[in-house]
Write a protein that holds these residues in place. Sequence first.
Motif, PDB file in Angstrom:
ATOM      1  N   VAL A   1       0.858  -1.188   0.000  1.00 39.00           N
ATOM      2  CA  VAL A   1       0.000   0.000   0.000  1.00 39.00           C
ATOM      3  C   VAL A   1       0.895   1.239   0.000  1.00 39.00           C
ATOM      4  O   VAL A   1       1.784   1.356   0.839  1.00 39.00           O
ATOM      5  CB  VAL A   1      -0.915   0.014   1.244  1.00 39.00           C
ATOM      6  N   THR A   2       0.683   2.116  -0.972  1.00 38.78           N
ATOM      7  CA  THR A   2       1.580   3.250  -1.189  1.00 38.78           C
ATOM      8  C   THR A   2       0.776   4.524  -1.379  1.00 38.78           C
ATOM      9  O   THR A   2      -0.146   4.539  -2.196  1.00 38.78           O
ATOM     10  CB  THR A   2       2.434   3.006  -2.461  1.00 38.78           C
ATOM     11  N   PRO A   3       1.106   5.589  -0.651  1.00 40.76           N
ATOM     12  CA  PRO A   3       0.341   6.828  -0.837  1.00 40.76           C
ATOM     13  C   PRO A   3       0.640   7.461  -2.194  1.00 40.76           C
ATOM     14  O   PRO A   3       1.720   7.275  -2.748  1.00 40.76           O
ATOM     15  CB  PRO A   3       0.828   7.719   0.311  1.00 40.76           C
TER      16      PRO A   3
ATOM     17  N   GLN B   1      -6.241   1.439  -7.620  1.00 39.61           N
ATOM     18  CA  GLN B   1      -6.324   2.573  -6.709  1.00 39.61           C
ATOM     19  C   GLN B   1      -7.095   2.198  -5.456  1.00 39.61           C
ATOM     20  O   GLN B   1      -7.996   1.355  -5.493  1.00 39.61           O
ATOM     21  CB  GLN B   1      -7.030   3.746  -7.402  1.00 39.61           C
ATOM     22  N   THR B   2      -6.734   2.804  -4.336  1.00 34.77           N
ATOM     23  CA  THR B   2      -7.501   2.629  -3.117  1.00 34.77           C
ATOM     24  C   THR B   2      -7.382   3.904  -2.298  1.00 34.77           C
ATOM     25  O   THR B   2      -6.919   4.931  -2.810  1.00 34.77           O
ATOM     26  CB  THR B   2      -7.051   1.372  -2.334  1.00 34.77           C
ATOM     27  N   SER B   3      -7.774   3.840  -1.057  1.00 32.43           N
ATOM     28  CA  SER B   3      -7.766   5.015  -0.218  1.00 32.43           C
ATOM     29  C   SER B   3      -7.278   4.566   1.153  1.00 32.43           C
ATOM     30  O   SER B   3      -7.696   3.524   1.643  1.00 32.43           O
ATOM     31  CB  SER B   3      -9.193   5.552  -0.186  1.00 32.43           C
ATOM     32  N   ILE B   4      -6.351   5.323   1.741  1.00 32.40           N
ATOM     33  CA  ILE B   4      -5.751   4.903   2.998  1.00 32.40           C
ATOM     34  C   ILE B   4      -6.412   5.637   4.158  1.00 32.40           C
ATOM     35  O   ILE B   4      -6.560   6.859   4.110  1.00 32.40           O
ATOM     36  CB  ILE B   4      -4.230   5.184   3.000  1.00 32.40           C
ATOM     37  N   GLY B   5      -6.794   4.903   5.181  1.00 29.33           N
ATOM     38  CA  GLY B   5      -7.419   5.519   6.342  1.00 29.33           C
ATOM     39  C   GLY B   5      -8.891   5.778   6.084  1.00 29.33           C
ATOM     40  O   GLY B   5      -9.376   5.603   4.964  1.00 29.33           O
ATOM     41  N   PRO B   6      -9.602   6.178   7.122  1.00 30.05           N
ATOM     42  CA  PRO B   6     -11.056   6.246   7.035  1.00 30.05           C
ATOM     43  C   PRO B   6     -11.586   7.528   6.407  1.00 30.05           C
ATOM     44  O   PRO B   6     -12.742   7.597   6.025  1.00 30.05           O
ATOM     45  CB  PRO B   6     -11.479   6.168   8.501  1.00 30.05           C
ATOM     46  N   SER B   7     -10.753   8.560   6.273  1.00 27.69           N
ATOM     47  CA  SER B   7     -11.295   9.853   5.859  1.00 27.69           C
ATOM     48  C   SER B   7     -11.537   9.922   4.365  1.00 27.69           C
ATOM     49  O   SER B   7     -12.268  10.773   3.893  1.00 27.69           O
ATOM     50  CB  SER B   7     -10.316  10.962   6.252  1.00 27.69           C
TER      51      SER B   7
ATOM     52  N   VAL C   1      -2.000   0.071  -4.596  1.00 24.70           N
ATOM     53  CA  VAL C   1      -1.103  -1.044  -4.306  1.00 24.70           C
ATOM     54  C   VAL C   1      -0.004  -0.966  -5.354  1.00 24.70           C
ATOM     55  O   VAL C   1      -0.269  -0.747  -6.538  1.00 24.70           O
ATOM     56  CB  VAL C   1      -1.819  -2.414  -4.257  1.00 24.70           C
TER      57      VAL C   1
ATOM     58  N   PHE D   1       7.688   5.008   3.931  1.00 23.37           N
ATOM     59  CA  PHE D   1       7.620   6.334   3.309  1.00 23.37           C
ATOM     60  C   PHE D   1       7.990   7.430   4.303  1.00 23.37           C
ATOM     61  O   PHE D   1       7.402   8.508   4.327  1.00 23.37           O
ATOM     62  CB  PHE D   1       6.216   6.580   2.719  1.00 23.37           C
TER      63      PHE D   1
ATOM     64  N   CYS E   1     -11.250  11.331  11.702  1.00 22.73           N
ATOM     65  CA  CYS E   1     -11.961  10.140  12.166  1.00 22.73           C
ATOM     66  C   CYS E   1     -11.265   9.497  13.364  1.00 22.73           C
ATOM     67  O   CYS E   1     -10.041   9.501  13.465  1.00 22.73           O
ATOM     68  CB  CYS E   1     -12.028   9.121  11.033  1.00 22.73           C
TER      69      CYS E   1
ATOM     70  N   PHE F   1     -17.403   1.360   9.947  1.00 23.48           N
ATOM     71  CA  PHE F   1     -16.504   1.651   8.825  1.00 23.48           C
ATOM     72  C   PHE F   1     -15.877   0.337   8.394  1.00 23.48           C
ATOM     73  O   PHE F   1     -15.284  -0.368   9.206  1.00 23.48           O
ATOM     74  CB  PHE F   1     -15.422   2.638   9.269  1.00 23.48           C
TER      75      PHE F   1
ATOM     76  N   PHE G   1      -9.379  -2.489   2.276  1.00 24.86           N
ATOM     77  CA  PHE G   1      -8.965  -1.538   1.256  1.00 24.86           C
ATOM     78  C   PHE G   1      -9.729  -1.890  -0.012  1.00 24.86           C
ATOM     79  O   PHE G   1      -9.558  -2.975  -0.569  1.00 24.86           O
ATOM     80  CB  PHE G   1      -7.470  -1.664   0.983  1.00 24.86           C
ATOM     81  N   GLN G   2     -10.539  -0.967  -0.474  1.00 24.50           N
ATOM     82  CA  GLN G   2     -11.345  -1.256  -1.651  1.00 24.50           C
ATOM     83  C   GLN G   2     -10.627  -0.820  -2.917  1.00 24.50           C
ATOM     84  O   GLN G   2      -9.847   0.126  -2.914  1.00 24.50           O
ATOM     85  CB  GLN G   2     -12.691  -0.534  -1.556  1.00 24.50           C
ATOM     86  N   THR G   3     -10.883  -1.543  -3.999  1.00 25.35           N
ATOM     87  CA  THR G   3     -10.366  -1.126  -5.294  1.00 25.35           C
ATOM     88  C   THR G   3     -11.327  -1.616  -6.365  1.00 25.35           C
ATOM     89  O   THR G   3     -12.442  -2.039  -6.051  1.00 25.35           O
ATOM     90  CB  THR G   3      -8.921  -1.638  -5.521  1.00 25.35           C
TER      91      THR G   3
ATOM     92  N   ASN H   1      -7.505  -1.793   6.732  1.00 24.90           N
ATOM     93  CA  ASN H   1      -7.445  -0.334   6.723  1.00 24.90           C
ATOM     94  C   ASN H   1      -7.867   0.216   8.088  1.00 24.90           C
ATOM     95  O   ASN H   1      -8.929   0.823   8.229  1.00 24.90           O
ATOM     96  CB  ASN H   1      -8.351   0.205   5.607  1.00 24.90           C
TER      97      ASN H   1
ATOM     98  N   ARG I   1      -1.465  -1.854   9.136  1.00 30.25           N
ATOM     99  CA  ARG I   1      -2.433  -1.895   8.036  1.00 30.25           C
ATOM    100  C   ARG I   1      -2.089  -2.936   6.985  1.00 30.25           C
ATOM    101  O   ARG I   1      -2.875  -3.205   6.090  1.00 30.25           O
ATOM    102  CB  ARG I   1      -2.534  -0.509   7.397  1.00 30.25           C
ATOM    103  N   GLU I   2      -0.893  -3.488   7.075  1.00 27.03           N
ATOM    104  CA  GLU I   2      -0.472  -4.513   6.120  1.00 27.03           C
ATOM    105  C   GLU I   2       0.397  -5.491   6.878  1.00 27.03           C
ATOM    106  O   GLU I   2       1.285  -5.072   7.621  1.00 27.03           O
ATOM    107  CB  GLU I   2       0.319  -3.833   4.990  1.00 27.03           C
TER     108      GLU I   2
END
Lengths: 679, 679
Positions: free
Chosen positions: A141-143, A242-248, A255, B96, B169, B237, B241-243, B291, B303-304
């Motif tokens: 998982v990479t921002p 694509q995904t989203s990290i964290g709940p916000s 990935v 990172f 959150c 929540f 991790f969705q994609t 997540n 998270r991983e």
Amino acid sequence: MAATEESLRRNLAETLSAVESQGNSVKALKASNAPKTEIDAAIEALNRLKLEKSSIERELQSIVSGNGADSSVTREAFRQAVANTLERRLFYIPSFKIYRGVAGLYDYGPPGCAVKSNVLSFWRQHFVLEEKMLEVDCSCVTPEVVLKASGHVDKFTDLMVKDEKTGTCYRADHLLKDFCKDKLEKDLSISTEKAAELKKVLATLDDFSAEELGAKIKEYGIIAPDTKNPLSDPYPFNLMFQTSIGPSGLIPGYVRPETAQGIFVNFKYLYYYNRNKLPFAAAQIGQAFKNEISPRQGLLRVREFTLAEIEHFVDPEDKSHPKFFEVANLEILMFPREDQMSGQSARNIPLGEAVSKGIVNNQTLGYFIGRVYLFLTRLGIDKKRLRFWQHLANEIAHYAVDCWDAEIESSYGDKSGVALVAQEKFSEPREVEELVILPMKKELGLGFRGNQKNVVEALEAMNEKEAMDMKAELESKGEVEFYVCTLRKNVCIKKNMLSISKEKKKVHHRVFTPSVIEPSFGIGRIIYCLYEHSFYTRLGKAGDELLNVFRFPPLVAPFKCMVFPLVQNQKFEKVAEDISESLTVAGISHQIDIAGTSIGKRYAISDELGVPFAITVDTISSVTIQERDSKDQIRVKVHKVASVMTALTYGHRTWEDILEKKMGGYLVKLLSSLLRICR
Amino acid sequence: MAATEESLRRNLAETLSAVESQGNSVKALKASNAPKTEIDAAIEALNRLKLEKSSIERELQSIVSGNGADSSVTREAFRQAVANTLERRLFYIPSFKIYRGVAGLYDYGPPGCAVKSNVLSFWRQHFVLEEKMLEVDCSCVTPEVVLKASGHVDKFTDLMVKDEKTGTCYRADHLLKDFCKDKLEKDLSISTEKAAELKKVLATLDDFSAEELGAKIKEYGIIAPDTKNPLSDPYPFNLMFQTSIGPSGLIPGYVRPETAQGIFVNFKYLYYYNRNKLPFAAAQIGQAFKNEISPRQGLLRVREFTLAEIEHFVDPEDKSHPKFFEVANLEILMFPREDQMSGQSARNIPLGEAVSKGIVNNQTLGYFIGRVYLFLTRLGIDKKRLRFWQHLANEIAHYAVDCWDAEIESSYGDKSGVALVAQEKFSEPREVEELVILPMKKELGLGFRGNQKNVVEALEAMNEKEAMDMKAELESKGEVEFYVCTLRKNVCIKKNMLSISKEKKKVHHRVFTPSVIEPSFGIGRIIYCLYEHSFYTRLGKAGDELLNVFRFPPLVAPFKCMVFPLVQNQKFEKVAEDISESLTVAGISHQIDIAGTSIGKRYAISDELGVPFAITVDTISSVTIQERDSKDQIRVKVHKVASVMTALTYGHRTWEDILEKKMGGYLVKLLSSLLRICR
């Protein structure tokens, strides 16, 4: 009227050197800041030459590889035979098959998983341990910010078209390629000019822009293959999941599409770990992900895969390698750009000569070519179907000084299993925006006297949002109320008391930028090619059945041996179980089969799994060990089976050694020489 | 006025047995279909009893663990010392980090990566090879349909609240927990009733519904900790991790939250591979992703992470295990539910007794408890800080018959590193919706005669969308135009000519449902606990410095030895390099250090990396090998270093063996006995 091979070769050589010299003209024009029209014209001329080159190459190819249609049928049949055996023996399973599967995703079943694990263990031994590399294991998982900096967010794309009615997506270049191939193969009425045009398209479509692809699709009237509906214009589709990290939902991420970024972002820590000395190499094995538009080519083009990547950092002033002499005498099938230019074929070149003549840029790159060659051939890749192909000077990326692909031939055509790039400079230190809060001591001192320290601390502790809000308010109103918690009160901050800004900062500071050699292994592709290179068929005993065999070396084989009693018999079964236990203690992976199936059936399964040795318990004191390919047999005492198998598995003895002396004889000899000494 | 430990224990025992009997009453009421009001009342009574139980447990806990504040300070300091050493030596790096990191993501640097690789290799040897498990390696990317069936899409959630102004959150239970703890620790003015209430909340909040959590948050006036803004109501929540898979955006997917699904979806293929015989075990090592809303607890909540999971399928009629006798005599710290109920502490129980007395449900589960115990203790987990804790009968999931957690104590409190669940039935065959197109032969025959076959084929080839569109049109209009490509024309399909439906289908059909034992290893957590259990400090030579040491066994240690010349000297360096080469050939991972740092500094680094042996080259013919913990030294001839290290690394000899006889002495002895035989 086909041209002869010779004339084509001559023709190709001339065209290649024209491409090279025109490429240099373009570079020179750019360097001298020539007018745009002049540069454009030169580029157009260069492109024409490239088209010509590719067309000749293709023509030559078709002559060299003989009757295309026939050989493609054979290839297809061969590939199907390999795939059937692999699927039947559960080397792989399409992922989520009970839910009808997802294209481009595969699970490794037990033998496939064992092969993969063996390949990765050997990779670790051959590269990480042998070269004392710094192995890391980084997040998948990479921002987004990281992949923005690496260019993946903007450029990791393929061109896609959509069925305008159903929305089904296709890779634009695949449709164009299929159309041209189909036309060429099936429509014999087309004119020679048309055929030549289609061939040109095939040769150059990898470089087509979205506009060029769209124009061709329109011109040829290509429609959606499944529905015959019209297609959209081509547009780029990003291939990262694509995904989203964290709940916000505010931190976009992906990935990872490759593992190298994990090494680069940790460069300064690894460099420090290595006591700030060069050279050193970092390595990583891990999953990477690519959301292919429409995966084809089975195990060769998948959406999730294991990469093993090395980044070897060297001093740009000194690219010698202390162990180069160990690989200098290897004769390797190479295809240097000079030979491509002069119309030769790939040829065996000793590595030492390749480096000393400057064919390979430097010793370190040469050393890695040698090590990659040894790695692949020891796995069982056929050295005659493995060549190192050098990118042409004007085709490699601007940051690279030299680039070789280890091309392993498979039924899909040449596939690159390992890419070796030598970069002149390690990619530039990345810039990040950083919040800078700069209190003006003098003004603050005047304003707050004894409390200055508390105010400064509170100001410096602001987070980005607080600071940027304050900046906005100061700019509009000139002053702002600010709560200082250590003073337990609000104070009034004036515009001249501090500066707030975001500054671009270099993340790591180094006196010089190391060069880097980047060998990158697509493990799944290598394994697939290994399957093809290891596969053969032979007639069964009765002569009426074709049996499948994988000739894996013990290093790679999913199991090192099978153990079975000759007949169903409690005594034999007990012996088989004892042998199995001694093998387990010795760490030798094996299967034991005491079911009542025929011995012929058991050998057939063993061969399809690529198991090199079969141990048949046919007396209670000794067994028969049969080698898979030669079918040679030896007799070994039960209590020596584990040590013989250990010697064969870990390479201390080859089957030939054992056949010649037998392990038992070897020990007897040793003992008798000892005895002789004693006398 | 604190209760005594004894009275609390008595009290707890009584309450536990009340919980048990009330739980049984509830079950009985449900089974007899009693009126809802009666059941509800019984459940309420059960909940009151559970609250009481938890409160007593907590009180007892605080007495047993002594002065809470002090010990938490010590724990915090210890944890910090471990973390500092791990970070300084690059066992891990926040992922990172140069981009300021992402919470809950960590990279393993070289020593951490080596430890992980050693742990996984040993896991493969100890479980997969030893038990001949079927290892698989499945995709991380998973389509939604699979995770819908497994319940993850609906139930893999945590309750979250949002800062109503900034949108930040928080995990709702964390905020409530922090509030209660803070109040209890810092506000000494609260009444005993209030304190009791807060303690009850702490003991039970894991079971709070969204409404209960929201009500408490309101009642206590809890606000956002960073901004003091009001908070939203809690809502679930999803932690995956969705994609999206493929380019159309129409196949929702996730990166997997666990690896077990990969085994379950392949069950029928693996069962077939095992020739349709039970028992067999499947195993998988791989990445999983979660997540987390706001990750805390460093390496324990990330998270991983890497999971190693086993699914051992057994015949529900026969759960005996042929190798149980091998672990029957192990005495393991266990905390059976009976002992929890009767207020005892965990105690050492021989596994054989635990199974024969029915404490552990069956031999196969007992066997796995033994194997997990051996696995963890051989890695270096302290057996005094490892206990197997049994879930209470009314706390385990409906599908489980028995459930034990291997709890490894760390500075964060008990953490479960391995969960062992025995399921009575392997989860039900999954149902999937499948498109069913059923042509009505008679009507079609009447309508199309000779063309019937073409029409039927075309109808059956429709995809889901086409079929459902046709269904809708047939229902509204009674007939529809349909293009049959093999006839090159449209035909008219009438409503009575086919039926189109979606049907639930069982995916796999089996005559019986196997039971399954599920040991599931959180590799990262085990490694972290191993770090804590291996860490200690000792005084440096001068007595003025505290040095950090990891006492890893050779099996786990990132490097098996360090090699350094005593002084900078070309001859010694040459010897060091020769030794390094012989170690590499023997496959012994090591570091060589020929830099000019002091010998003390080198030992300090070696200890912080947990390297068990240091080889100092102090003459050109022999070296000093020092053991890390005892600091005992032996002298070994240069040409024997590799064989001594091999014996130590692969466990053929312990350091004590070597110290006693020395390897050299051992060989001399062997030789002299041979000589004696010869005479």
